[in-house]
Design a protein around this motif. Structure first.
Motif, PDB file in Angstrom:
ATOM      1  N   PHE A  64       0.820  -1.211   0.000  1.00 18.58           N
ATOM      2  CA  PHE A  64       0.000   0.000   0.000  1.00 18.58           C
ATOM      3  C   PHE A  64       0.855   1.263   0.000  1.00 18.58           C
ATOM      4  N   SER A  65       1.990   1.227   0.705  1.00 22.61           N
ATOM      5  CA  SER A  65       2.854   2.410   0.722  1.00 22.61           C
ATOM      6  C   SER A  65       3.387   2.730  -0.662  1.00 22.61           C
ATOM      7  N   PHE A 139       7.488  14.213   4.017  1.00 27.48           N
ATOM      8  CA  PHE A 139       6.878  12.962   4.489  1.00 27.48           C
ATOM      9  C   PHE A 139       6.618  12.006   3.331  1.00 27.48           C
ATOM     10  N   HIS A 140       6.589  10.719   3.684  1.00 29.74           N
ATOM     11  CA  HIS A 140       6.166   9.672   2.760  1.00 29.74           C
ATOM     12  C   HIS A 140       5.584   8.530   3.587  1.00 29.74           C
ATOM     13  N   TYR A 141       5.161   7.473   2.900  1.00 26.14           N
ATOM     14  CA  TYR A 141       4.546   6.338   3.586  1.00 26.14           C
ATOM     15  C   TYR A 141       5.504   5.170   3.696  1.00 26.14           C
ATOM     16  N   GLU A 142       5.374   4.430   4.817  1.00 25.68           N
ATOM     17  CA  GLU A 142       6.151   3.217   5.046  1.00 25.68           C
ATOM     18  C   GLU A 142       5.226   2.116   5.544  1.00 25.68           C
ATOM     19  N   GLY A 143       5.557   0.863   5.180  1.00 19.30           N
ATOM     20  CA  GLY A 143       4.754  -0.283   5.582  1.00 19.30           C
ATOM     21  C   GLY A 143       3.900  -0.775   4.441  1.00 19.30           C
ATOM     22  N   ILE A 144       3.928  -2.102   4.208  1.00 23.95           N
ATOM     23  CA  ILE A 144       3.210  -2.635   3.051  1.00 23.95           C
ATOM     24  C   ILE A 144       1.701  -2.674   3.277  1.00 23.95           C
ATOM     25  N   ARG A 184      -6.716 -11.233   3.217  1.00 19.82           N
ATOM     26  CA  ARG A 184      -5.735 -10.452   2.445  1.00 19.82           C
ATOM     27  C   ARG A 184      -4.810  -9.688   3.370  1.00 19.82           C
ATOM     28  N   ASN A 185      -5.399  -9.049   4.375  1.00 11.81           N
ATOM     29  CA  ASN A 185      -4.591  -8.256   5.296  1.00 11.81           C
ATOM     30  C   ASN A 185      -3.609  -9.119   6.084  1.00 11.81           C
ATOM     31  N   LEU A 186      -4.080 -10.281   6.541  1.00 13.32           N
ATOM     32  CA  LEU A 186      -3.202 -11.146   7.332  1.00 13.32           C
ATOM     33  C   LEU A 186      -2.011 -11.622   6.510  1.00 13.32           C
ATOM     34  N   GLN A 187      -2.253 -11.924   5.248  1.00 17.99           N
ATOM     35  CA  GLN A 187      -1.155 -12.366   4.387  1.00 17.99           C
ATOM     36  C   GLN A 187      -0.058 -11.308   4.324  1.00 17.99           C
ATOM     37  N   LYS A 191       3.741 -11.196   6.383  1.00 11.60           N
ATOM     38  CA  LYS A 191       4.935 -10.916   5.590  1.00 11.60           C
ATOM     39  C   LYS A 191       5.732  -9.780   6.212  1.00 11.60           C
ATOM     40  N   GLN A 192       5.023  -8.727   6.622  1.00 10.78           N
ATOM     41  CA  GLN A 192       5.701  -7.592   7.241  1.00 10.78           C
ATOM     42  C   GLN A 192       6.262  -7.964   8.611  1.00 10.78           C
ATOM     43  N   MET A 193       5.574  -8.843   9.330  1.00 19.07           N
ATOM     44  CA  MET A 193       6.051  -9.278  10.640  1.00 19.07           C
ATOM     45  C   MET A 193       7.407  -9.972  10.526  1.00 19.07           C
ATOM     46  N   LEU A 194       7.595 -10.762   9.480  1.00 20.85           N
ATOM     47  CA  LEU A 194       8.876 -11.444   9.281  1.00 20.85           C
ATOM     48  C   LEU A 194       9.988 -10.440   9.002  1.00 20.85           C
TER      49      LEU A 194
END
Length: 354
Positions: A64-65, A139-144, A184-187, A191-194
């Motif tokens: 999303f970022s 500013f910008h966005y971070e995080g998938i 979808r969000n959990l997938q 991924k981001q958690m890893l």
């Protein structure tokens, strides 16, 4: 109205049922409108074309970022107002925004968001705040997923609440839509958690996603993981999490464990929703005097996240406690203060008042 040097940036995919409401609410203000479409197969782009020529295609890469930052690149103005297709402007103070641009160029403006959600009984409303106005120079966005606004140069900044309100129906979903969105969000979250195993915000978002799936055990598991970090209680998400955690423990029947939130009371007692939640925890543990104090305190707040906490929900719980104390006349007065709240009306009917 003269054109403001602000670009409204929107990412979209198959939003034909929402986008006209969103864009029509923006039309009176003369903003540049940037649409970044990530693969619509419906009439989203055709509807958007009635309001703007700035429509761009972006190949979706599960990030999303990346899509949001691409929309910033396409904007001709430095100042950005970020909004989603399932949101719309309810009220906006243009003069305040001009003042903010002039005097707070390195800071972020947040807005109030009225969220309409669906429950088994009826639609409900809760209010939160969300960061939306900023300069793309800084500013910008971070995080998938559940992306967050971050300073490009890691400089400190303030977030100031503006006198602007947006509506939001993104949480008003059918059961199948909720399940698909959560999957979808959990997938993406796992991924981001890893990639970021020491980021408590990710564990919070995973836990919150499991709430939408009705999985209280997993909600608690990931909330407890997030709460194991040294967290700043002033952060909005931490406040939301501690309230949700208390409610989830009650859903699991772990009422004694929920009492442990007394240990952090001073850190969160400026929140009406937390005070109300503590009232419910005390009530479940048969600590009626403590519960009564919390519900009465909740009534003293001017604002809350969950609609009714500072009014009919607290009145109703006070009425229930008064009934347990055989104070029927006082209980009736509090049930009447709830007006058309259906559980209170049922109590009045049972008492022979209606």
């Amino acid at each position: 109205m003269s054109k403001l040097p602000i670009s409204v940036c929107i990412i979209a995919k198959n939003e034909q049922k929402n986008i006209d409401r969103c864009l029509s609410s923006l039309a009176p203000y003369g903003f540049e409108i940037i649409i970044v479409d990530t693969g619509s197969t419906d009439q989203t782009k055709e509807i958007a074309a009635k309001y703007t020529d700035c429509i761009f295609n972006f190949t979706w890469i599960d990030d999303f970022s990346a899509a949001r930052n691409y929309s910033l690149q396409m904007a001709s103005n430095n100042w950005i107002l970020m909004i989603d297709c399932d949101e719309w402007i309810e009220s906006i103070d243009i003069e305040e925004i001009k003042y903010f641009q002039k005097h707070y160029p390195h800071d972020v403006g947040s807005v109030r968001r009225q969220n309409i959600t669906n429950t088994p009984d009826a639609p409900q409303l809760y209010t939160d705040t969300t960061e939306r106005l900023f300069s793309k120079k800084y500013f910008h966005y971070e995080g998938i997923i559940h992306e967050q606004l971050r300073p490009k140069h890691k400089n400190a900044f303030e977030t100031l609440l503006l006198n602007t309100t947006i509506g939001h129906t993104g949480y008003f979903l059918g059961q199948n839509e909720k399940i698909e969105k959560a999957k979808r969000n959990l997938q993406l979250l796992f991924k981001q958690m890893l990639d970021e195993p020491n980021n408590p915000y990710i564990y919070f978002q995973i836990g919150k996603t499991y709430i939408s799936l009705g999985d209280s055990l997993k909600t608690c598991l990931f909330y407890e993981k997030a709460l194991s970090f040294d967290l700043d209680p002033q952060l909005v998400y931490v406040n939301v999490m501690i309230i949700d955690y208390g409610c989830t423990l009650l859903e699991l029947g772990q009422k004694e464990k929920a009492l442990s939130l007394r240990n952090v009371y001073d850190s969160f007692s400026s929140s009406a929703d937390f005070v109300y939640t503590m009232g419910m925890i005390y009530l479940e543990n048969n600590l009626y005097e403590e519960a009564l104090d919390e519900f009465q305190k909740a009534l003293t707040f001017d604002s809350c996240r969950t609609y009714g906490v500072t009014s009919f929900l607290s009145y109703y719980q006070i009425g229930k406690i008064l009934l347990l104390a055989d104070e029927s006349e006082m209980a009736i007065k509090y049930f009447k203060l709830c007006q058309d709240y259906s559980p209170a009306l049922k109590e009045l009917e049972a008492l022979g008042i209606l």
